[in-house]
Enzyme design. Sequence first.
Site, mmCIF file in Angstrom:
data_model
loop_
_atom_site.group_PDB
_atom_site.id
_atom_site.type_symbol
_atom_site.label_atom_id
_atom_site.label_comp_id
_atom_site.label_asym_id
_atom_site.label_seq_id
_atom_site.Cartn_x
_atom_site.Cartn_y
_atom_site.Cartn_z
ATOM 1 N N GLU A 98 -38.663 -26.825 25.605
ATOM 2 C CA GLU A 98 -39.322 -28.137 25.493
ATOM 3 C C GLU A 98 -40.058 -28.503 26.779
ATOM 4 O O GLU A 98 -40.916 -29.369 26.795
ATOM 5 C CB GLU A 98 -38.291 -29.227 25.132
ATOM 6 C CG GLU A 98 -37.166 -29.463 26.143
ATOM 7 C CD GLU A 98 -35.976 -28.528 25.953
ATOM 8 O OE1 GLU A 98 -36.170 -27.365 25.556
ATOM 9 O OE2 GLU A 98 -34.845 -28.973 26.229
ATOM 10 N N CYS A 149 -35.725 -14.350 36.408
ATOM 11 C CA CYS A 149 -34.348 -13.865 36.234
ATOM 12 C C CYS A 149 -34.139 -12.573 37.013
ATOM 13 O O CYS A 149 -33.013 -12.125 37.170
ATOM 14 C CB CYS A 149 -34.038 -13.672 34.765
ATOM 15 S SG CYS A 149 -35.037 -12.381 34.050
ATOM 16 N N GLU A 175 -26.169 -19.218 40.558
ATOM 17 C CA GLU A 175 -27.617 -19.012 40.407
ATOM 18 C C GLU A 175 -28.335 -20.285 40.862
ATOM 19 O O GLU A 175 -28.121 -21.356 40.299
ATOM 20 C CB GLU A 175 -27.959 -18.724 38.940
ATOM 21 C CG GLU A 175 -29.445 -18.526 38.734
ATOM 22 C CD GLU A 175 -29.836 -18.228 37.292
ATOM 23 O OE1 GLU A 175 -29.317 -18.887 36.371
ATOM 24 O OE2 GLU A 175 -30.673 -17.329 37.100
#
Length: 489
Positions: free
Chosen positions: A176, A281, A382
């Site tokens: 989104e 990533c 992360e």
Amino acid sequence: MESIRNYINNQWRQPEFVGEFDVINPATGELIGRTPLSAASEVDAAAQSASAALPAWRRTPAVERIQYLFKLKYLMDEHIDELSRTIVKECGKTFEEAKAEMRRAIENVETACGIPILSQGAISEDIAPGIDEIMIRQPVGVAAAICPFNFPGMIPFWFMPYALACGNTYIVKPSERVPLTMQAIFQLVEQIGLPAGVLNLVNGGREAVDAILEHPAIRAISFVGSTAVAKHVYATGALHGKRVQAQGGAKNPVVVLPDADMEMAVRITADSSFGCAGQRCLATSLAITVGEARHAFNEAICDAAVSRVVGYGLDAGVQMGPVITTLSRERIERLIGEGAAAGAGIPVDGRRTVIRGYEGGSFVRPTILSDLHPDSEVARTEIFGPVLGLMHVATIDEAIALVNSGRYGNQASLFTSSGYAARRFRYEADAGNIGINIGVAAPMAFFPFSGWRESFFGDMHGQGMDAVEFFTQKKVVVERWPKEWSRTF
Ligand code: NAD
């Protein structure tokens, strides 16, 4: 401001929605769209139209199915610059990074055009006298992709072209936060003449995801995003009897041995850590120096961090853009502070960055945290921003043990000039993508985008033959045709 719509059954439609999400250009802070958070009824409409399209699409010969992909490839090539500009505007990376992303998307379309041979089955004659055994690959059915914000143009293409080429019908749900790139790509899809219902677009957030996970007509789900949501998608999808592949988060280490080409190791690590503002990533977020590598590497990587040109990705000479939202910037800055509170040094501090002319942007300059303690939260979490943590060990054994002690296993890299060390690292490092003198070991479209441990839940990865496996189900036929039944000879 662009209006953001769903594309279902070859029609653009204003969706029924449960709310809206503001799409912000992260460099300027400007509102550039509002994503409708589609209600479950939109997922149902897309799933029904994909189900209705399935029988005819499945019967369309693979050589005909791929003609649509050829058309899409040429249109994407033709429009690559404007698609890349849209990626910069909604996602924040630089124009060159966005173009490289689109190139990789197109490469997946090209690879999927090999389906007529890639999806062939197998046959063994005479498994017993006069009996043959055949393996056929058939499509799984209706499938869907749930995508993250950081590669709005590429990630749906790790799955969608293979799914279509194998005879499945499809639904794409973008993040989104970055819906505009898929709006633009579906305007190209509209031109390739696919039969209605074969490829659908549903915008939305968690309500749409949960509707996908529970919808009885959807047989396979590909997810890419954070580990927490990947686990939810994997567990809930499996509970509803679906085939699921779920790619999660990462904390990627690079190990630098004293015999490495130090100039190359520094340059490549800086590109890996700070490219796309660290929101890849496969970005390197930990650098582990071994023995004498420490001094030369640490000094040069700090210089590389300081000299990186930060700004709006559409401006000439800019090497790094903003992070995705101000909320994300606040989170990154908080984690840097927590790292310092836990004892790390901050030789390069990118917090409180303001770029002249873009005061409303969510910028964090490259940041280096030194002497990270392996057990500290910041060494294990992360961060997903332009932050590189430095650690030091005495031997390669300790370095490999450190690499393997993390929760994730998306990528691990080694810089060395020793073939022996390289082979050992490749053999022992617990990660699905390995770089040897490479900082972003992103697999080409004809290799699986691997990922292990908490970076991946499932069996088959995206791209290449793994995608063909994922989007087909195998049928085995054992058959006998005795001579006495034959009327002709
Ligand atoms: P995210 O998990 O927040 O969102 C991913 C998708 O899940 C979006 O489509 C979103 O609408 C949906 N979603 C979010 N929260 C949800 C919830 N509670 N319930 C149901 N659906 C939900 O991820 P992101 O922030 O968009 O992307 C960044 C993350 O993706 C990072 O962790 C990054 O490492 C990871 N990532 C992994 C890979 C890989 O190949 N392993 C590739 C790219 C990104």
